[in-house]
Write a protein that holds these residues in place. Structure first.
Motif, mmCIF file in Angstrom:
data_model
loop_
_atom_site.group_PDB
_atom_site.id
_atom_site.type_symbol
_atom_site.label_atom_id
_atom_site.label_comp_id
_atom_site.label_asym_id
_atom_site.label_seq_id
_atom_site.Cartn_x
_atom_site.Cartn_y
_atom_site.Cartn_z
ATOM 1 N N ASN A 1 0.816 -1.223 0.000
ATOM 2 C CA ASN A 1 0.000 0.000 0.000
ATOM 3 C C ASN A 1 0.849 1.273 0.000
ATOM 4 O OD1 ASN A 1 0.906 -0.574 2.495
ATOM 5 N ND2 ASN A 1 -0.948 -0.004 3.596
ATOM 6 N N ARG A 2 2.157 1.123 0.028
ATOM 7 C CA ARG A 2 3.040 2.296 -0.048
ATOM 8 C C ARG A 2 3.554 2.506 -1.475
ATOM 9 N NH1 ARG A 2 1.059 3.301 4.129
ATOM 10 N NH2 ARG A 2 0.061 4.581 2.568
ATOM 11 N N PHE A 3 3.015 1.740 -2.401
ATOM 12 C CA PHE A 3 3.368 1.913 -3.817
ATOM 13 C C PHE A 3 2.859 3.272 -4.297
ATOM 14 C CE2 PHE A 3 1.712 1.811 -8.159
ATOM 15 C CZ PHE A 3 2.860 1.517 -8.873
ATOM 16 N N VAL A 4 3.711 4.025 -4.983
ATOM 17 C CA VAL A 4 3.293 5.341 -5.493
ATOM 18 C C VAL A 4 3.202 5.336 -7.019
ATOM 19 C CG1 VAL A 4 3.890 7.808 -5.604
ATOM 20 C CG2 VAL A 4 4.289 6.537 -3.486
ATOM 21 N N ASN A 5 4.243 4.861 -7.678
ATOM 22 C CA ASN A 5 4.252 4.850 -9.155
ATOM 23 C C ASN A 5 5.202 3.804 -9.713
ATOM 24 O OD1 ASN A 5 3.650 8.281 -9.318
ATOM 25 N ND2 ASN A 5 2.626 6.881 -10.699
ATOM 26 N N ASN A 6 4.927 3.433 -10.942
ATOM 27 C CA ASN A 6 5.837 2.589 -11.706
ATOM 28 C C ASN A 6 6.162 3.394 -12.964
ATOM 29 O OD1 ASN A 6 7.191 0.478 -12.862
ATOM 30 N ND2 ASN A 6 5.366 -0.716 -13.349
ATOM 31 N N ILE A 7 7.230 4.183 -12.880
ATOM 32 C CA ILE A 7 7.545 5.095 -13.996
ATOM 33 C C ILE A 7 8.214 4.306 -15.119
ATOM 34 C CG2 ILE A 7 8.949 7.097 -14.678
ATOM 35 C CD1 ILE A 7 8.751 8.002 -11.700
ATOM 36 N N ILE A 8 7.766 4.543 -16.324
ATOM 37 C CA ILE A 8 8.412 3.946 -17.498
ATOM 38 C C ILE A 8 9.306 5.010 -18.110
ATOM 39 C CG2 ILE A 8 8.037 2.967 -19.821
ATOM 40 C CD1 ILE A 8 6.901 1.221 -17.558
ATOM 41 N N TRP A 9 10.590 4.717 -18.153
ATOM 42 C CA TRP A 9 11.497 5.624 -18.874
ATOM 43 C C TRP A 9 11.677 5.053 -20.276
ATOM 44 C CZ3 TRP A 9 17.498 5.470 -18.436
ATOM 45 C CH2 TRP A 9 18.043 6.350 -19.385
ATOM 46 N N TYR A 10 11.072 5.717 -21.253
ATOM 47 C CA TYR A 10 11.128 5.277 -22.646
ATOM 48 C C TYR A 10 12.287 5.998 -23.341
ATOM 49 C CZ TYR A 10 9.758 5.230 -27.590
ATOM 50 O OH TYR A 10 9.766 5.129 -28.952
ATOM 51 N N TYR A 11 13.369 5.243 -23.605
ATOM 52 C CA TYR A 11 14.530 5.855 -24.281
ATOM 53 C C TYR A 11 14.504 5.397 -25.735
ATOM 54 C CZ TYR A 11 16.181 1.497 -22.091
ATOM 55 O OH TYR A 11 16.276 0.219 -21.607
ATOM 56 N N TYR A 12 13.953 6.256 -26.546
ATOM 57 C CA TYR A 12 13.659 5.915 -27.943
ATOM 58 C C TYR A 12 14.901 5.844 -28.821
ATOM 59 C CZ TYR A 12 14.106 10.903 -27.636
ATOM 60 O OH TYR A 12 14.589 12.137 -27.341
ATOM 61 N N ASN A 13 16.032 6.333 -28.301
ATOM 62 C CA ASN A 13 17.205 6.463 -29.185
ATOM 63 C C ASN A 13 18.263 5.390 -28.955
ATOM 64 O OD1 ASN A 13 17.899 7.382 -26.649
ATOM 65 N ND2 ASN A 13 19.400 8.836 -27.419
ATOM 66 N N THR B 1 12.280 0.677 -15.856
ATOM 67 C CA THR B 1 11.207 1.052 -14.933
ATOM 68 C C THR B 1 11.828 1.675 -13.683
ATOM 69 O OG1 THR B 1 11.271 -1.193 -14.089
ATOM 70 C CG2 THR B 1 9.490 -0.683 -15.571
ATOM 71 N N ILE B 2 11.109 2.637 -13.133
ATOM 72 C CA ILE B 2 11.551 3.249 -11.877
ATOM 73 C C ILE B 2 10.380 3.128 -10.903
ATOM 74 C CG2 ILE B 2 12.442 5.339 -10.771
ATOM 75 C CD1 ILE B 2 13.334 6.182 -13.676
ATOM 76 N N LEU B 3 10.581 2.287 -9.900
ATOM 77 C CA LEU B 3 9.510 2.049 -8.925
ATOM 78 C C LEU B 3 9.592 3.105 -7.830
ATOM 79 C CD1 LEU B 3 10.048 -1.760 -8.816
ATOM 80 C CD2 LEU B 3 7.897 -0.654 -9.447
ATOM 81 N N VAL B 4 8.459 3.668 -7.496
ATOM 82 C CA VAL B 4 8.437 4.721 -6.475
ATOM 83 C C VAL B 4 7.588 4.253 -5.296
ATOM 84 C CG1 VAL B 4 8.043 7.184 -6.049
ATOM 85 C CG2 VAL B 4 8.420 6.370 -8.394
ATOM 86 N N TYR B 5 8.161 4.319 -4.106
ATOM 87 C CA TYR B 5 7.446 3.927 -2.883
ATOM 88 C C TYR B 5 7.650 5.008 -1.828
ATOM 89 C CZ TYR B 5 6.296 -0.831 -4.353
ATOM 90 O OH TYR B 5 5.754 -1.908 -4.999
ATOM 91 N N SER B 6 6.695 5.082 -0.899
ATOM 92 C CA SER B 6 6.834 6.036 0.205
ATOM 93 C C SER B 6 6.910 5.238 1.502
ATOM 94 C CB SER B 6 5.632 6.971 0.256
ATOM 95 O OG SER B 6 4.473 6.229 0.590
ATOM 96 N N LYS B 7 7.272 5.938 2.579
ATOM 97 C CA LYS B 7 7.367 5.235 3.856
ATOM 98 C C LYS B 7 6.057 5.376 4.643
ATOM 99 C CE LYS B 7 10.670 4.978 7.577
ATOM 100 N NZ LYS B 7 12.024 5.359 7.964
ATOM 101 N N THR B 8 5.409 6.545 4.485
ATOM 102 C CA THR B 8 4.107 6.766 5.141
ATOM 103 C C THR B 8 3.169 7.376 4.099
ATOM 104 O OG1 THR B 8 4.547 9.050 5.731
ATOM 105 C CG2 THR B 8 5.305 7.362 7.308
ATOM 106 N N LYS B 9 1.952 7.693 4.553
ATOM 107 C CA LYS B 9 1.006 8.325 3.621
ATOM 108 C C LYS B 9 1.369 9.780 3.355
ATOM 109 C CE LYS B 9 -3.230 5.970 4.799
ATOM 110 N NZ LYS B 9 -4.308 6.052 5.744
#
Ligand SMILES: C[S@@+](CC[C@H](N)C(=O)[O-])C[C@H]1O[C@@H](n2cnc3c(N)ncnc32)[C@H](O)[C@@H]1O
Length: 362
Positions: free
Chosen positions: A158-170, A185-193
């Protein structure tokens, strides 16, 4: 809860902390000019020096628990990806050149030890992260599916914030019997709300006509003029979403320093702006060529970095010093290590003061 397991999975041992008294990491270089215009929070943090540790980050993390428990505002890590490759470089010094290894990512295909390496480090990292902090964990297709489960276990799903996709087209990718692989992919999590999160906006390709809307009692409604007609506005930017189209660093780029997996500064600029404010502490415990630390310096954050490779320390040190020279803005920083015979002889050989260039070698 689903948990990932592997042979010899074990938690970091709190007893190990006792080994790390405050004398283990010794400063061997300090750049301590005071900046002319130091941002307020910086000034208030008495005698703060940014810190670059040279050593295994497991040692450094244990050591930092002494002082930085719950204190780091943003952590970005870009660990080896389990790529099965040892990254080679070519060093060119005045009259000679030689090959070396920037860092190892082979693991003899032993996924268990790779996962254990990350697991124990991320567990300690969580203790260093402040309650309002965010962690960004960079990975790719080799292991990101395992890493997400590990972070779910450590931070809580439940501390998951985002799963960023870094699209490097070149980036060239052969992809003969698969689609060319073009993202990390860059996974983003927090420690609290209650975590710091600054919304970012990016320019649109073309300005766009958009209905003007406003929140009325929690419902989004069209704004109308006195004749009951909807109102339009021209917008030239948009909210940044979780797919980031940013090129891969290429040797032709002016910022390229030759480190094989150097990340793009714009990627780090976004991460640091989203998850921190001026004067906050940003840390990267697998800092490589120091891209995150340089961006933290540019964005007036305090920073703590670490890497095991002398080439990383060399590049990071030079990138920060060059930037400071250009801007004449000198935030103090120190380089520290837990000296062993090998490191002592590297320092005594004048390695960090030498002039050489680093080239990626295939
Ligand atoms: C993918 S690179 C980081 C690249 C970096 N983000 C950049 O922009 O240049 C991974 C780095 O982790 C470092 N590393 C690997 N294992 C480590 C460990 N146990 N302790 C500290 N650094 C480590 C490697 O030396 C390498 O520089």
């Amino acid at each position: 809860m689903v948990k990932l397991t592997w042979t010899n999975k074990k938690d970091p041992n709190p007893q190990d902390l006792k080994k790390y008294n405050l004398d283990v990491f010794k400063q061997f270089e300090i750049y301590s000019f005071r900046a002319n215009k130091v941002q307020e929070k910086y000034q208030n943090s008495d005698h703060w020096n940014n810190k670059l540790y040279w050593g295994d980050n497991l040692d450094v993390l244990y050591y930092l628990l002494n002082n930085f428990d719950n204190k780091i505002d943003l952590i970005y890590i870009d660990p080896p990806f389990f790529s099965g490759v040892n990254y080679k470089i070519k060093i060119e010094e005045h009259d000679k050149s030689y090959d070396s290894i920037a860092y190892y990512d082979h693991w003899n295909r032993d996924l268990d030890s790779y996962l254990q390496m990350l697991y124990e480090r991320i567990k300690i990292i969580k203790d260093l992260l402040s309650n309002t902090g965010l962690i960004f964990i960079h990975a790719d297709w080799h292991a990101n599916h395992y890493i997400r489960l590990i972070i779910d276990e450590i931070f809580g799903e439940n501390r998951f914030v985002n799963n960023i996709i870094w699209y490097y087209y070149n980036k060239y990718s052969a992809g003969k019997k698969n689609l060319p692989r073009a993202h990390d992919t860059i996974l983003v999590y927090s420690k609290t709300k209650n975590y710091t999160f600054n919304e970012l906006r990016i320019p649109r390709k073309k300005p766009r006509k958009q209905l003007k809307r406003e929140m009325v009692n929690g419902v989004l409604k069209n704004v109308k003029d006195e004749h009951g007609h909807v109102i339009y506005r021209i917008v030239s930017d948009k909210k940044l979403d979780d797919v980031w189209k940013i090129p891969c660093m290429q040797p032709a780029s002016k910022e390229w320093v030759g480190f094989p997996t150097q990340k793009h500064h714009e990627l780090l600029e976004r991460i640091i702006k989203i998850g921190s404010n001026e004067g906050d502490i940003v840390a990267d415990f697998f800092c490589g060529s120091g891209t995150s630390l340089l961006m933290a310096e540019k964005l007036k954050r305090r920073w703590v970095g670490c890497d095991i490779s002398e080439y990383s320390i060399y590049l990071t040190r030079n990138r920060i010093l060059n930037y400071q020279k250009q801007t004449q803005n000198y935030y103090p920083f120190e380089i520290l290590t837990n000296l062993n015979t090998e490191r002592r002889s590297i320092i005594e050989s004048g390695f960090f003061q030498k002039e050489f260039s680093i080239k990626r070698k295939k």
